[in-house]
Design a protein around this motif. Structure first.
Motif, mmCIF file in Angstrom:
data_model
loop_
_atom_site.group_PDB
_atom_site.id
_atom_site.type_symbol
_atom_site.label_atom_id
_atom_site.label_comp_id
_atom_site.label_asym_id
_atom_site.label_seq_id
_atom_site.Cartn_x
_atom_site.Cartn_y
_atom_site.Cartn_z
ATOM 1 N N UNK A 64 41.904 48.265 32.978
ATOM 2 C CA UNK A 64 40.773 49.008 32.473
ATOM 3 C C UNK A 64 40.938 50.522 32.866
ATOM 4 N N UNK A 65 41.943 50.672 33.751
ATOM 5 C CA UNK A 65 42.295 51.996 34.255
ATOM 6 C C UNK A 65 41.121 52.524 35.287
ATOM 7 N N UNK A 66 40.684 51.528 35.996
ATOM 8 C CA UNK A 66 39.162 51.794 36.932
ATOM 9 C C UNK A 66 39.839 51.679 38.220
ATOM 10 N N UNK A 67 39.428 52.571 39.191
ATOM 11 C CA UNK A 67 39.639 52.444 40.561
ATOM 12 C C UNK A 67 38.690 52.013 41.305
ATOM 13 N N UNK A 68 38.813 50.828 42.059
ATOM 14 C CA UNK A 68 37.808 50.312 43.092
ATOM 15 C C UNK A 68 37.015 51.148 43.838
ATOM 16 N N UNK A 69 35.630 51.312 43.802
ATOM 17 C CA UNK A 69 35.060 52.418 44.718
ATOM 18 C C UNK A 69 35.004 51.772 45.904
ATOM 19 N N UNK A 70 34.535 52.673 47.075
ATOM 20 C CA UNK A 70 34.586 52.117 48.237
ATOM 21 C C UNK A 70 33.226 51.552 48.533
ATOM 22 N N UNK A 71 32.739 50.555 49.388
ATOM 23 C CA UNK A 71 31.662 50.227 49.568
ATOM 24 C C UNK A 71 30.724 50.990 50.170
ATOM 25 N N UNK A 72 29.312 50.880 50.160
ATOM 26 C CA UNK A 72 28.423 51.812 50.821
ATOM 27 C C UNK A 72 28.212 51.256 52.252
ATOM 28 N N UNK B 18 37.874 33.862 39.059
ATOM 29 C CA UNK B 18 37.274 35.461 38.718
ATOM 30 C C UNK B 18 37.814 36.404 39.843
ATOM 31 N N UNK B 19 37.613 36.135 40.934
ATOM 32 C CA UNK B 19 37.874 37.174 42.060
ATOM 33 C C UNK B 19 39.662 37.466 42.033
ATOM 34 N N UNK B 20 40.484 36.288 41.778
ATOM 35 C CA UNK B 20 41.796 36.463 41.708
ATOM 36 C C UNK B 20 42.370 37.436 40.565
ATOM 37 N N UNK B 21 41.213 37.575 39.486
ATOM 38 C CA UNK B 21 41.559 38.374 38.391
ATOM 39 C C UNK B 21 41.151 39.691 38.664
ATOM 40 N N UNK B 22 40.243 40.088 39.351
ATOM 41 C CA UNK B 22 39.637 41.308 39.215
ATOM 42 C C UNK B 22 40.560 42.488 39.575
ATOM 43 N N UNK B 23 41.457 42.345 40.331
ATOM 44 C CA UNK B 23 42.316 43.615 40.834
ATOM 45 C C UNK B 23 43.179 44.023 39.476
ATOM 46 N N UNK B 24 43.670 42.782 38.694
ATOM 47 C CA UNK B 24 44.438 43.460 37.523
ATOM 48 C C UNK B 24 43.387 43.788 36.394
ATOM 49 N N UNK B 25 42.355 43.295 36.530
ATOM 50 C CA UNK B 25 41.433 43.623 35.297
ATOM 51 C C UNK B 25 41.160 44.870 35.671
ATOM 52 N N UNK B 26 40.548 45.443 36.816
ATOM 53 C CA UNK B 26 40.329 46.835 37.240
ATOM 54 C C UNK B 26 41.522 47.700 36.787
ATOM 55 N N UNK B 27 42.718 47.171 37.118
ATOM 56 C CA UNK B 27 43.968 47.986 36.908
ATOM 57 C C UNK B 27 44.194 48.290 35.344
ATOM 58 N N UNK C 150 31.737 46.238 36.381
ATOM 59 C CA UNK C 150 31.118 47.064 37.603
ATOM 60 C C UNK C 150 32.202 47.819 38.023
ATOM 61 N N UNK C 151 31.949 49.132 38.547
ATOM 62 C CA UNK C 151 32.864 49.995 39.165
ATOM 63 C C UNK C 151 33.231 49.556 40.777
ATOM 64 N N UNK C 152 32.192 48.656 41.262
ATOM 65 C CA UNK C 152 32.486 48.276 42.541
ATOM 66 C C UNK C 152 33.124 47.085 42.674
#
Length: 67
Positions: free
Chosen positions: A55-63, A44-53, A20-22
């Protein structure tokens, strides 16, 4: 359901990484989130920043919340 969630209401999946991009979770993680115990969710939440990095994905801003 616990308030411990990385969801930012930007629910779009990257077709290449299947994340998920978000929030960076996979569809199976999103689907089973309410069944996970607190420790599983925090892991899972602790691993999300490294997982996104990785994958080369930048976290999107919340709506923004609508009035």
């Amino acid at each position: 359901m616990s308030s411990e969630t990385p969801c930012i209401a930007v629910c779009m999946m990257d077709p290449k990484t299947k994340l998920c991009f978000g929030c960076g979770r996979t569809l199976p993680e999103i689907a089973h989130w309410h069944k996970m115990d607190r420790t599983e969710r925090l892991t899972v939440m602790a691993n999300l920043p490294a997982r996104m990095a990785d994958a080369g994905l930048e976290r999107m801003e919340p709506h923004p919340k609508r009035a």
